[in-house]
Design a protein around this motif. Structure first.
Motif, PDB file in Angstrom:
ATOM      1  N   THR A 197       0.894  -1.302   0.006  1.00  0.00           N
ATOM      2  CA  THR A 197      -0.004   0.023  -0.081  1.00  0.00           C
ATOM      3  C   THR A 197       0.975   1.267   0.186  1.00  0.00           C
ATOM      4  N   GLY A 198       0.122   2.272  -0.134  1.00  0.00           N
ATOM      5  CA  GLY A 198       0.975   3.662  -0.197  1.00  0.00           C
ATOM      6  C   GLY A 198       1.703   3.834   0.860  1.00  0.00           C
ATOM      7  N   ASP A 199       1.419   3.658   2.025  1.00  0.00           N
ATOM      8  CA  ASP A 199       2.255   3.963   3.155  1.00  0.00           C
ATOM      9  C   ASP A 199       3.104   2.900   3.834  1.00  0.00           C
ATOM     10  N   GLY A 200       3.314   1.963   2.955  1.00  0.00           N
ATOM     11  CA  GLY A 200       4.394   1.065   3.141  1.00  0.00           C
ATOM     12  C   GLY A 200       3.778  -0.391   3.581  1.00  0.00           C
ATOM     13  N   ALA A 201       2.724  -0.453   3.993  1.00  0.00           N
ATOM     14  CA  ALA A 201       2.112  -1.619   4.393  1.00  0.00           C
ATOM     15  C   ALA A 201       1.993  -2.615   3.568  1.00  0.00           C
ATOM     16  N   VAL A 202       2.222  -3.986   4.079  1.00  0.00           N
ATOM     17  CA  VAL A 202       2.030  -4.965   3.352  1.00  0.00           C
ATOM     18  C   VAL A 202       1.009  -6.129   3.562  1.00  0.00           C
ATOM     19  N   PHE A 203       0.106  -6.156   2.739  1.00  0.00           N
ATOM     20  CA  PHE A 203      -1.070  -7.110   3.099  1.00  0.00           C
ATOM     21  C   PHE A 203      -0.631  -8.548   2.285  1.00  0.00           C
ATOM     22  N   ASP A 204      -0.543  -9.601   3.015  1.00  0.00           N
ATOM     23  CA  ASP A 204      -0.231 -10.982   2.299  1.00  0.00           C
ATOM     24  C   ASP A 204      -1.318 -11.879   2.667  1.00  0.00           C
ATOM     25  N   HIS A 205      -2.078 -12.563   1.850  1.00  0.00           N
ATOM     26  CA  HIS A 205      -3.043 -13.493   2.166  1.00  0.00           C
ATOM     27  C   HIS A 205      -3.126 -14.754   1.302  1.00  0.00           C
ATOM     28  N   ALA A 227      -6.682  -4.986   3.182  1.00  0.00           N
ATOM     29  CA  ALA A 227      -6.301  -4.622   2.262  1.00  0.00           C
ATOM     30  C   ALA A 227      -5.282  -3.437   2.485  1.00  0.00           C
ATOM     31  N   ALA A 228      -5.430  -2.489   3.142  1.00  0.00           N
ATOM     32  CA  ALA A 228      -4.599  -1.513   3.545  1.00  0.00           C
ATOM     33  C   ALA A 228      -3.993  -1.502   5.075  1.00  0.00           C
ATOM     34  N   ARG A 229      -3.802  -2.687   5.386  1.00  0.00           N
ATOM     35  CA  ARG A 229      -3.051  -3.068   6.667  1.00  0.00           C
ATOM     36  C   ARG A 229      -1.817  -3.851   6.484  1.00  0.00           C
ATOM     37  N   ASP A 230      -0.983  -3.654   7.594  1.00  0.00           N
ATOM     38  CA  ASP A 230       0.365  -4.389   7.452  1.00  0.00           C
ATOM     39  C   ASP A 230       0.329  -5.773   8.041  1.00  0.00           C
ATOM     40  N   LEU A 285      -9.421  -8.960  13.818  1.00  0.00           N
ATOM     41  CA  LEU A 285      -9.156  -7.401  13.853  1.00  0.00           C
ATOM     42  C   LEU A 285      -8.883  -7.167  15.520  1.00  0.00           C
ATOM     43  N   GLU A 286      -9.472  -8.018  16.401  1.00  0.00           N
ATOM     44  CA  GLU A 286      -9.115  -7.759  17.890  1.00  0.00           C
ATOM     45  C   GLU A 286      -7.486  -8.189  18.065  1.00  0.00           C
ATOM     46  N   PHE A 287      -7.029  -9.216  17.157  1.00  0.00           N
ATOM     47  CA  PHE A 287      -5.456  -9.280  17.543  1.00  0.00           C
ATOM     48  C   PHE A 287      -4.658  -7.991  16.787  1.00  0.00           C
ATOM     49  N   VAL A 288      -4.946  -7.559  15.589  1.00  0.00           N
ATOM     50  CA  VAL A 288      -4.328  -6.477  15.101  1.00  0.00           C
ATOM     51  C   VAL A 288      -4.595  -5.351  15.780  1.00  0.00           C
ATOM     52  N   SER A 289      -5.747  -4.984  16.371  1.00  0.00           N
ATOM     53  CA  SER A 289      -6.158  -3.859  17.119  1.00  0.00           C
ATOM     54  C   SER A 289      -5.212  -3.914  18.504  1.00  0.00           C
TER      55      SER A 289
END
Length: 310
Positions: A4-12, A127-130, A85-89
């Motif tokens: 993503t634009g801020d350098g975050a990389v989403f991999d699934h 999609a926009a999260r690291d 989301l709970e773990f990411v948060s």
């Protein structure tokens, strides 16, 4: 993998495995790489895979959070808000790595459409999260159609230890929409109640309480909360009648809420609203409190079916 634009990389990626050895190799390799990079790691898989991974990762177990997916993700609609989301948060500002196995051979035909929609919508929510989310699939134990769906819901697949882009990966919203499937008909023997106004909610609660005798009091209370929230949504957003139907089948109490509204947001019930929001919690609460939530929405209205095991 998406940058993503801020350098975050989403991999699934989806991991196809046909033996315990391939499973352990693929998952432990992912976990060790994440631990080595300093990522918080969550492993949410069903037993006995959970026990096998605990045994294989004893040297890094102190840096890994383990969860039984048959409990945490019993309801597939609960996995994004209540597990991922709970773990990411809980780890703001950090890249997070997760092993999530929401589809296993004992998942029923009743549960599966919600599982497949969940896998598709992960690609939208994160999609926009690291974050990296590895999803193992047991090719020996699963119906081949479910393995084919894995190729549709994961941008990358890992086969024989090698990553490859999925040629069948499709737009996540379109894939999720394919699993917006009509629900089985409500039995003619079901108890039913129609409501329209806020003044009718007390009658809805009495009706649910009276019909929930198969459940213990706490579980009956959970169902009552979920139904009340969804009935409130009918009154607030559809401007028409709603119907609650309740019946017992195959060791569970089933409750369906029908109205003439259209649920336009495929992520409803999967993204918690902001703390100061006045609404938007009905489906979130239903997913958290019930063992399974199935939704079908279309031009003729919306049907939400709640399942509570006895």
């Amino acid at each position: 993998m998406t940058l993503t634009g801020d350098g975050a990389v989403f991999d699934h990626p989806g991991l196809l495995y046909d033996s315990r050895a391939r499973y352990l190799s693929g998952v432990t390799g992912f976990v060790r790489e994440a631990v080595g990079a300093g990522d918080p790691v969550l492993v949410a898989v069903p037993p006995p895979n959970l026990e096998a991974l605990r045994g294989a990762l004893t040297d890094v177990a102190g840096r890994v959070t383990f969860a039984d997916m048959t409990v945490a993700g019993r309801n597939p609609g609960r996995i994004i808000p209540g597990v991922l989301l709970e773990f990411v948060s809980a780890h703001p500002g950090r890249r997070v790595s997760i092993v999530g196995e929401p589809v296993w051979p004992d998942r029923t035909d009743l549960e599966y459409p919600a599982c497949a929609a969940h896998e598709a919508l992960i690609n939208v929510v994160f999609a926009a999260r690291d974050v990296a989310i590895l999803c193992p699939y047991d090719v020996g134990g699963l119906d081949p159609a479910r393995v084919r769906d894995a190729w549709r819901t994961h941008p990358v697949m890992i086969v024989g230890g090698a990553r490859r882009p999925s040629p069948w990966y499709d737009d996540p919203y379109a894939t999720a929409a394919a699993f917006n499937q009509p629900l089985p008909k409500v039995p003619v023997t079901a108890a039913t109640l129609t409501y329209r106004h806020a003044a009718d909610l007390a009658a809805v609660r009495r009706f649910v309480a009276a019909e929930a005798g198969h459940l213990d009091p706490d579980r009956g209370g959970d169902l009552l909360i979920a139904v009340n929230e969804l009935a409130e949504n009918t009154i607030a957003h559809t401007g028409g009648d709603g119907t609650v139907s309740i019946w017992a089948e195959s060791g569970r109490l089933v409750c369906q809420i029908d109205d003439r509204g259209f649920l336009s947001d495929p992520l409803a019930g999967r993204i918690p609203p902001p703390p100061d929001a006045e609404g938007g919690r009905g489906l979130i609460l239903a997913n958290r409190l019930c063992d399974l939530v199935r939704v079908h929405t279309g031009a003729d209205g919306t049907n939400i079916r709640l399942h509570m095991e006895f």
